[in-house]
Design an enzyme around this catalytic site. Structure first.
Site, PDB file in Angstrom:
ATOM      1  N   ASP A 480      68.623  21.759 -42.267  1.00  0.00           N
ATOM      2  CA  ASP A 480      67.469  22.423 -41.661  1.00  0.00           C
ATOM      3  C   ASP A 480      66.182  21.716 -42.093  1.00  0.00           C
ATOM      4  O   ASP A 480      66.150  20.968 -43.079  1.00  0.00           O
ATOM      5  CB  ASP A 480      67.469  23.887 -42.136  1.00  0.00           C
ATOM      6  CG  ASP A 480      66.723  24.817 -41.203  1.00  0.00           C
ATOM      7  OD1 ASP A 480      66.060  24.333 -40.265  1.00  0.00           O
ATOM      8  OD2 ASP A 480      66.796  26.046 -41.425  1.00  0.00           O
ATOM      9  N   ASP A 550      66.284  29.119 -32.285  1.00  0.00           N
ATOM     10  CA  ASP A 550      66.525  30.365 -33.012  1.00  0.00           C
ATOM     11  C   ASP A 550      66.650  31.534 -32.052  1.00  0.00           C
ATOM     12  O   ASP A 550      67.039  32.636 -32.458  1.00  0.00           O
ATOM     13  CB  ASP A 550      65.366  30.645 -33.985  1.00  0.00           C
ATOM     14  CG  ASP A 550      65.540  29.886 -35.293  1.00  0.00           C
ATOM     15  OD1 ASP A 550      66.657  29.413 -35.560  1.00  0.00           O
ATOM     16  OD2 ASP A 550      64.551  29.767 -36.047  1.00  0.00           O
TER      17      ASP A 550
HETATM   18  C1  DGJ Z   1      65.557  28.242 -39.578  1.00  0.00           C
HETATM   19  C2  DGJ Z   1      66.822  28.074 -38.805  1.00  0.00           C
HETATM   20  O1  DGJ Z   1      66.533  27.782 -37.477  1.00  0.00           O
HETATM   21  C3  DGJ Z   1      67.689  29.303 -38.930  1.00  0.00           C
HETATM   22  O2  DGJ Z   1      68.866  29.141 -38.195  1.00  0.00           O
HETATM   23  C4  DGJ Z   1      67.991  29.575 -40.379  1.00  0.00           C
HETATM   24  O3  DGJ Z   1      68.820  28.582 -40.892  1.00  0.00           O
HETATM   25  C5  DGJ Z   1      66.705  29.670 -41.168  1.00  0.00           C
HETATM   26  N1  DGJ Z   1      65.865  28.529 -40.967  1.00  0.00           N
HETATM   27  C6  DGJ Z   1      66.989  29.816 -42.637  1.00  0.00           C
HETATM   28  O4  DGJ Z   1      65.861  29.796 -43.381  1.00  0.00           O
END
Ligand code: DGJ
Length: 757
Positions: A480, A550
């Site tokens: 990430d 997301d």
């Molecule tokens: C952002 C990501 O897009 C999510 O899927 C998740 O992993 C969060 N970060 C965790 O902090």
């Protein structure tokens, strides 16, 4: 031989069965662009495509004897200041303050295959027969700077890739202020421009506009990634071009930092397209003997509309951008704990989730954010890549083994480029973050960007993460990255090299990816950046799939995945089923629809399965079972056709058709249910007209099937039962159609002149 040089006329012709790309060495030694588009027959002389006309005296011509009016000439890699008044492809600042360069032709060479780009991601050829590469060497005698323009033409695809290498041969150093990866001039402006634009939660929506006189551009200036706002892609469509018909030119940049993709239409209706590192945040000092290589741009021509363009990109990116163990493999069906628990979990809870996942037939359990350091919220802990033993007493190694005992693979979330100030890493190395002297660094999600232009930083992170990977049973990493760059300045680079920071940062990220993927070749890496802010070919070279957004609401995902599919194959699209009400838009959608939409991607779940009702859990089980039968087709062996656009209609639809066209899976999803509605015909695409298919469909718990020839399914369409959509949930209902070829028309006729029903 697809790369031809006609010595008598100084013409280069890159050509295969699909495309032609023509350049000419002009009278003054500069390179002229003559044509790019559908294949035309080769001939010795195309120089008549260069036209001169008496125009304004204001716009000068090159010195005698060539007397070329560059402003009206299609140029291959233009400079500013010698007669062209549009944006240049390259700009080199010399020590005396001059930015004037005149790059003239010196030599060329043709190579079989495609050389790789030092330290940079790029598409590749697997054999010398697959592609040919032309390198044209140009030189500016005053500054002593050499340009090598590199073009690779793929043998069996309408694909040309380009990049430029700049070498300083002169004694005095120079500073590159702009170096585009590609620049193409069209002799007209009859185009529409298409881009993939958005923001967090609604990444890569399709946006189209007419091409106008002047400059139109999309850009990313995020530094750490290409960004959620604009994708490093643009397409030019001839007016009237559709999904299925018409000429389209797609330009895609294999790069993950700040970029510019620009069109400039002159008042004589010429269109200059260029794409590369964004010049506003870039400069690069070159000392004698040093070389700078631009990222690669991929250019795809299609005479079969946007669909044709996408299928070319998909084949190329699936098979010649993605690499390694996972390239051609079906992707594991996963359960990620993020939306199920957020930071609130302990080992017991994780194991319970994994057991339930196993029961559902899921194959991989992914532990997301919150497992390390003091990370119980997003204020602290980033940078401390040691397990939080209060939460997980067995440690990551112990937990991974326990998950394996349950019968699942284990995957782990990391965010390796960032640090919280409340972390041991920051306390030990406060100078490792990017910050401008005398200014307060801006936080974003309470975190700061590590200086990946510094080798020691990259090495330190590598050591920390490699230790975990070596000790534990990890088969998947979610990498990430959750913020854009600000106050970008490196304490490590001298003042004259600060313009190099963003590019050096991303080179650091690429080098860490390269080290980790080489040391742990069987780990599946999934890229993520606050959802889909780093969804670009650069990162997909290292991580063969990326979290798309997301926003996991089924209808929103129809749009996001539909837009993403313009360039990227389904195997690269991270797509999960999440809980309702959805955590981003708070919408209720049927579980069947969430499953159907997520299946057209790398597929997984992101919820607490224990909170589902029994009948819902049964649906999950059947989805997992179904995906196991479909994923080979969807992820590794099919051509993708978009059928109806959620940006234009109440329905979204698409189909994956196997390469031999005997199998297919289609999805139709509606937004709102309609009362007393019109007939709805779902027209498929990509099938073989004379194959007789069995179509089976599940909706609202009902299964039905019938048989029809491919031509009927494509041209007459499938009559969609509105009642069936109502039973499937009404609003936001989806139906999956699975097709399997039974026989050909000839077989059917042989079987007694009757169709085989
Ligand atoms: C952002 C990501 O897009 C999510 O899927 C998740 O992993 C969060 N970060 C965790 O902090």
């Amino acid at each position: 031989m697809p790369i031809l040089y006609h010595e008598s006329t100084g013409i280069f012709h890159l050509t295969n069965a699909y495309v032609s790309y023509l350049m000419r060495i002009m009278e003054n030694g500069q390179l002229e662009h003559l044509y790019y588009g559908k294949r035309i027959r080769d001939r010795e002389d195309f120089s008549h495509l260069h036209e001169e006309a008496l125009r304004s005296h204001m716009v000068l011509s090159t010195p005698e004897p060539s007397s070329l009016a560059l402003h009206y000439t299609g140029q291959e890699y233009p400079v500013y200041g010698t007669g062209d008044y549009k944006s240049p492809a390259v700009s080199i600042l010399q020590e005396n303050g001059s930015r004037i360069s005149v790059f003239t032709y010196e030599s060329f060479r043709v190579l079989a295959g495609k050389p790789s780009l030092q330290g940079l991601p790029a598409v590749y050829a697997e054999s010398p027969e697959e592609a040919s590469t032309l390198e044209i060497s140009l030189f500016d005698t005053v500054s002593g700077t050499r340009l090598v323009l590199s073009y690779t033409l793929f043998e069996n695809a309408p694909v040309i890739t380009r990049h430029t290498r700049i070498t300083q041969e002169g004694e005095r150093p120079v500073r590159i202020e702009r170096a585009m990866s590609t620049c193409v001039e069209f002799h007209d402006s009859s185009f529409e421009m298409l881009q993939l634009s958005g923001a967090w939660g609604r990444e890569r929506y399709i946006h189209e506009r007419a091409l106008e006189m002047g400059i139109q551009a999309v850009q990313g200036l995020c530094g750490t990634c290409s960004g959620a706002e604009q994708n490093p892609f643009l397409a030019l469509k001839r007016p009237g071009a559709t999904e299925r018909t018409g000429d389209v030119y797609g330009f895609s940049l294999v790069y993950s930092s700040s970029f510019l993709a620009q069109t400039e239409v002159s008042t004589h209706d010429m269109t200059r397209v260029m794409m590369g590192i964004h010049p506003d945040t870039f400069s690069w000092k070159l000392e004698q003997g040093q070389t700078f290589t631009t990222p690669e741009a991929v250019m795809v021509f299609s005479d079969q509309g946007l669909g044709g363009m996408s299928r070319t990109f998909h084949r190329l990116y699936r098979r010649r951008l993605a690499r390694g163990f996972w390239r051609d493999r079906e992707r594991p069906i996963l359960l990620n704990n993020w939306e199920g628990t957020y930071f609130n979990f302990n080992e017991e809870k994780l194991l319970a989730m994994a057991r339930k996942a196993k029961e559902a037939g899921i194959e991989l359990f992914v532990l997301d954010d919150g497992w390390f350091g003091a990370r119980n919220d997003d204020y602290r802990g980033l940078g401390d890549w040691q397990c939080n033993l209060d939460k997980i007493p067995s440690g990551i190694d112990g937990l991974s083994r326990k998950i394996e005992e349950i019968g699942l693979h284990f995957g782990l979330w990391v965010e390796l480029e960032m640090v919280n100030m409340d972390s041991d890493l920051y306390r030990a190395h406060p100078d490792w973050i990017l910050q401008t002297p005398g200014r307060v660094p801006s936080p974003s999600r309470h975190q700061y960007v590590l200086d990946y232009s510094r080798q020691e930083v990259v090495d330190h992170i590598y050591d920390m993460v490699a230790e975990i990977l070596e000790k534990s049973r990890i088969t998947y990493i979610k990498w990430d990255m959750n913020r854009y760059m600000s106050e970008g300045y490196s304490a490590h680079l001298g003042p004259e090299r600060q313009g190099e920071l963003m590019h050096r940062y991303i080179l650091g990220v690429y080098s860490l990816y390269e080290r980790l993927t080489s040391a742990f070749p069987e780990i599946l890496f999934e890229s993520c950046a606050s959802g889909g802010a780093r969804f670009d070919p650069g990162i997909l070279y290292y991580a063969p799939q990326a979290w798309c957004s997301d926003d996991t609401d089924a209808w929103e995902r129809c749009k996001i995945q539909y837009g993403t599919s313009l360039v990227y194959p389904l195997s690269m699209i991270g797509s999960h089923v999440s809980a309702v009400p959805n955590h981003q838009v708070f919408r209720m959608t049927p579980l069947e629809t969430r499953g159907a939409v997520a299946m057209f991607g790398s597929f997984g779940y992101e919820l607490d399965l224990d909170r589902l009702r029994e009948e819902e859990f049964e649906i999950v089980k059947s989805q997992v079972k179904r995906m196991k039968t479909l994923r080979r087709l969807i992820q590794t062996d099919s051509d993708f056709y978009r059928l109806c656009s959620p940006f234009e209609k109440n329905e979204a639809g698409w189909i994956c058709v196997s390469s031999d066209r005997t199998k297919a899976a289609a999805c139709l999803c509606q937004k709102l249910n309609k009362v007393n509605a019109s007939w709805l015909r779902f027209h498929l695409d990509g099938l073989r007209e004379d194959l007789f298919y069995r179509i089976s469909c599940m909706a609202g718990g009902k299964e039905w099937s019938y048989k029809a020839f491919g031509d009927e399914l494509m041209y007459a369409g499938i009559p969609v039962d509105r009642e069936c959509l109502t039973e499937a949930g009404g609003d936001f209902a989806a139906v999956i159609f699975v097709l399997e070829a039974q026989s050909t028309e000839a077989d059917a006729l042989k079987a007694g002149g009757k169709r085989v029903e």
